[in-house]
Scaffold this active site. Structure first.
Site, PDB file in Angstrom:
ATOM      1  N   ASN A  13     -32.493  57.069 -46.993  1.00  0.00           N
ATOM      2  CA  ASN A  13     -33.195  58.161 -46.746  1.00  0.00           C
ATOM      3  C   ASN A  13     -33.068  58.490 -45.429  1.00  0.00           C
ATOM      4  O   ASN A  13     -33.766  57.834 -44.667  1.00  0.00           O
ATOM      5  CB  ASN A  13     -34.445  58.356 -47.503  1.00  0.00           C
ATOM      6  CG  ASN A  13     -34.790  59.555 -48.060  1.00  0.00           C
ATOM      7  OD1 ASN A  13     -36.060  59.929 -48.292  1.00  0.00           O
ATOM      8  ND2 ASN A  13     -34.005  60.581 -47.873  1.00  0.00           N
ATOM      9  N   ASN A  65     -37.661  69.465 -44.391  1.00  0.00           N
ATOM     10  CA  ASN A  65     -36.619  69.122 -44.996  1.00  0.00           C
ATOM     11  C   ASN A  65     -35.497  69.712 -44.529  1.00  0.00           C
ATOM     12  O   ASN A  65     -35.532  70.726 -43.790  1.00  0.00           O
ATOM     13  CB  ASN A  65     -36.757  69.809 -46.615  1.00  0.00           C
ATOM     14  CG  ASN A  65     -37.788  69.011 -47.429  1.00  0.00           C
ATOM     15  OD1 ASN A  65     -37.933  67.864 -47.450  1.00  0.00           O
ATOM     16  ND2 ASN A  65     -38.928  69.961 -47.922  1.00  0.00           N
ATOM     17  N   CYS A  74     -43.578  62.542 -46.555  1.00  0.00           N
ATOM     18  CA  CYS A  74     -42.273  61.951 -46.954  1.00  0.00           C
ATOM     19  C   CYS A  74     -42.642  60.587 -46.867  1.00  0.00           C
ATOM     20  O   CYS A  74     -42.858  59.915 -45.620  1.00  0.00           O
ATOM     21  CB  CYS A  74     -41.227  62.521 -45.873  1.00  0.00           C
ATOM     22  SG  CYS A  74     -39.799  61.820 -46.357  1.00  0.00           S
ATOM     23  N   GLY A  75     -42.456  59.712 -47.882  1.00  0.00           N
ATOM     24  CA  GLY A  75     -42.799  58.402 -48.104  1.00  0.00           C
ATOM     25  C   GLY A  75     -41.796  57.555 -47.148  1.00  0.00           C
ATOM     26  O   GLY A  75     -42.200  56.772 -46.280  1.00  0.00           O
ATOM     27  N   ASN A  76     -40.502  57.788 -47.397  1.00  0.00           N
ATOM     28  CA  ASN A  76     -39.375  56.900 -46.584  1.00  0.00           C
ATOM     29  C   ASN A  76     -39.531  57.583 -45.361  1.00  0.00           C
ATOM     30  O   ASN A  76     -39.306  56.535 -44.171  1.00  0.00           O
ATOM     31  CB  ASN A  76     -38.006  57.328 -47.047  1.00  0.00           C
ATOM     32  CG  ASN A  76     -37.839  56.600 -48.399  1.00  0.00           C
ATOM     33  OD1 ASN A  76     -38.169  55.194 -48.569  1.00  0.00           O
ATOM     34  ND2 ASN A  76     -37.285  57.247 -49.561  1.00  0.00           N
ATOM     35  N   GLU A 214     -34.622  65.771 -54.715  1.00  0.00           N
ATOM     36  CA  GLU A 214     -35.716  66.333 -53.802  1.00  0.00           C
ATOM     37  C   GLU A 214     -35.835  67.626 -53.604  1.00  0.00           C
ATOM     38  O   GLU A 214     -34.682  68.397 -53.464  1.00  0.00           O
ATOM     39  CB  GLU A 214     -35.498  65.555 -52.360  1.00  0.00           C
ATOM     40  CG  GLU A 214     -35.963  64.029 -52.279  1.00  0.00           C
ATOM     41  CD  GLU A 214     -36.223  63.630 -51.129  1.00  0.00           C
ATOM     42  OE1 GLU A 214     -37.030  64.259 -50.173  1.00  0.00           O
ATOM     43  OE2 GLU A 214     -35.942  62.617 -50.623  1.00  0.00           O
ATOM     44  N   ARG A 215     -36.921  68.300 -53.865  1.00  0.00           N
ATOM     45  CA  ARG A 215     -37.210  69.551 -53.356  1.00  0.00           C
ATOM     46  C   ARG A 215     -36.761  69.841 -51.809  1.00  0.00           C
ATOM     47  O   ARG A 215     -37.173  69.206 -50.779  1.00  0.00           O
ATOM     48  CB  ARG A 215     -38.636  69.993 -53.564  1.00  0.00           C
ATOM     49  CG  ARG A 215     -38.944  71.311 -53.271  1.00  0.00           C
ATOM     50  CD  ARG A 215     -40.374  71.660 -53.349  1.00  0.00           C
ATOM     51  NE  ARG A 215     -41.275  70.810 -52.380  1.00  0.00           N
ATOM     52  CZ  ARG A 215     -42.638  70.891 -52.312  1.00  0.00           C
ATOM     53  NH1 ARG A 215     -43.380  71.698 -52.962  1.00  0.00           N
ATOM     54  NH2 ARG A 215     -43.394  70.187 -51.328  1.00  0.00           N
ATOM     55  N   CYS A 223     -36.513  57.938 -52.300  1.00  0.00           N
ATOM     56  CA  CYS A 223     -37.713  59.046 -52.210  1.00  0.00           C
ATOM     57  C   CYS A 223     -39.210  58.314 -52.276  1.00  0.00           C
ATOM     58  O   CYS A 223     -39.309  57.774 -53.371  1.00  0.00           O
ATOM     59  CB  CYS A 223     -37.815  60.077 -53.078  1.00  0.00           C
ATOM     60  SG  CYS A 223     -39.186  61.171 -52.604  1.00  0.00           S
ATOM     61  N   THR A 225     -42.257  59.169 -51.825  1.00  0.00           N
ATOM     62  CA  THR A 225     -43.472  59.633 -52.548  1.00  0.00           C
ATOM     63  C   THR A 225     -43.048  59.667 -54.185  1.00  0.00           C
ATOM     64  O   THR A 225     -43.771  59.698 -54.903  1.00  0.00           O
ATOM     65  CB  THR A 225     -43.786  61.108 -52.112  1.00  0.00           C
ATOM     66  OG1 THR A 225     -42.446  61.804 -51.826  1.00  0.00           O
ATOM     67  CG2 THR A 225     -44.341  61.124 -50.709  1.00  0.00           C
TER      68      THR A 225
END
EC number: 5.1.1.7
Length: 283
Positions: A13, A65, A74-76, A214-215, A223, A225
């Protein structure tokens, strides 16, 4: 106008990092994200991260985004963000806090030769209330609900973990299905703010395989999250235990669900390149 940047990735990511001081034009952040993230006409990335001072945490992360929409978390990305601010000397401690739109997150970095190799993030607790996610549903939660897509029935669950995530457990993972169905569900009328869509395959009590649409970004190799949400709901449904290894196309992430409900994600963050972007928005 020239903007200094660094490109990084967390399990595939990828993100562009810039300093707010180098580009303090907030009215242009959405368009800038579209430009720099474009795979052919820009640098190419899944998202843009802007490093800014914070009055409530050690540092602030603003995330956009690739379609220009701002996201709460965003987790990553936050792992890459943590490596960036630590390696650049903006924070000098191994446990620190980051302000995001979805609240203040606590992170812990692991270093090799004074550079961050991996990051552990407290992603917080899942929110199940449909009104907060949001989902157009009158129930107290939105778990194991039926949805028809192109004549096929899918069992879906939706939670909020910084951003909305819809989870679908499958016997096998088909990338064409992930892309086709993921895009439809992302924009479904059930979700007034759209949703991320995760397709998950339970391998055993300690292993899950996940593919995510992903949205605002489309199909991505990872991803954070998303995998955290998958593990949270899988544990909630007694499909897995509290410690899970998640296999994603870009690698693996370790997830721990604490007894009080907090979800911890740990994984790598890596540099790709740095340079100067010749921006067209501000002359």
């Amino acid at each position: 106008m020239e903007i200094k940047f660094k490109k990084m990735h967390g399990t595939g990511n990828d993100f562009i990092m810039i300093y707010y001081e180098d580009y303090p034009f907030e009215q242009h952040f959405n368009q800038l994200a579209k430009e720099v993230c474009h795979r052919h006409f820009g640098i190419g990335a899944d998202g843009l991260m802007i490093v800014k001072e914070s009055s409530v945490a050690d540092v602030q992360m603003k995330y956009f985004n690739s379609d220009g929409s701002e996201a709460g978390m965003c987790g990553n990305g936050i792992r890459c963000f943590a490596k960036f601010v630590y390696d650049e000397g903006l924070v000098k401690k191994e446990i620190f806090t980051v302000e995001t739109l979805s609240g203040v997150k606590e992170l812990q970095v692991a270093t090799v030769e004074e550079k961050v190799s991996s990051v552990r993030v407290n992603m917080g607790k899942m929110v199940l209330d449909p009104k907060q996610i949001p989902v157009n549903s009158e129930g107290l939660q939105f778990i194991n609900e039926q949805l028809m897509i192109d004549g096929e029935k899918y069992t879906i669950s939706t939670v909020l973990l910084g951003v909305p995530h819809t989870i679908i457990f499958m016997e096998t993972l088909d990338l064409d299905r992930v892309k086709r169905v993921g895009k439809i569900i992302e924009n479904h009328q059930l979700f007034p703010e759209n949703t991320n869509v995760n397709f998950a395959q339970i391998i055993n009590q300690n292993t899950i395989r996940v593919r995510t649409w992903e949205r605002g970004a489309g199909y991505t190799l990872a991803c954070g999250t998303g995998v955290s949400s998958v593990c949270g709901i899988a544990n909630h449904l007694s499909l897995v235990g509290p410690n899970v290894v998640v296999e994603i196309e870009g690698g693996k992430l370790d997830i721990e669900i604490a007894p009080e409900g907090d979800i911890y994600m740990e994984g790598p963050a890596k540099d790709i390149c740095k340079g100067v972007y010749l921006n067209s928005l501000i002359k």
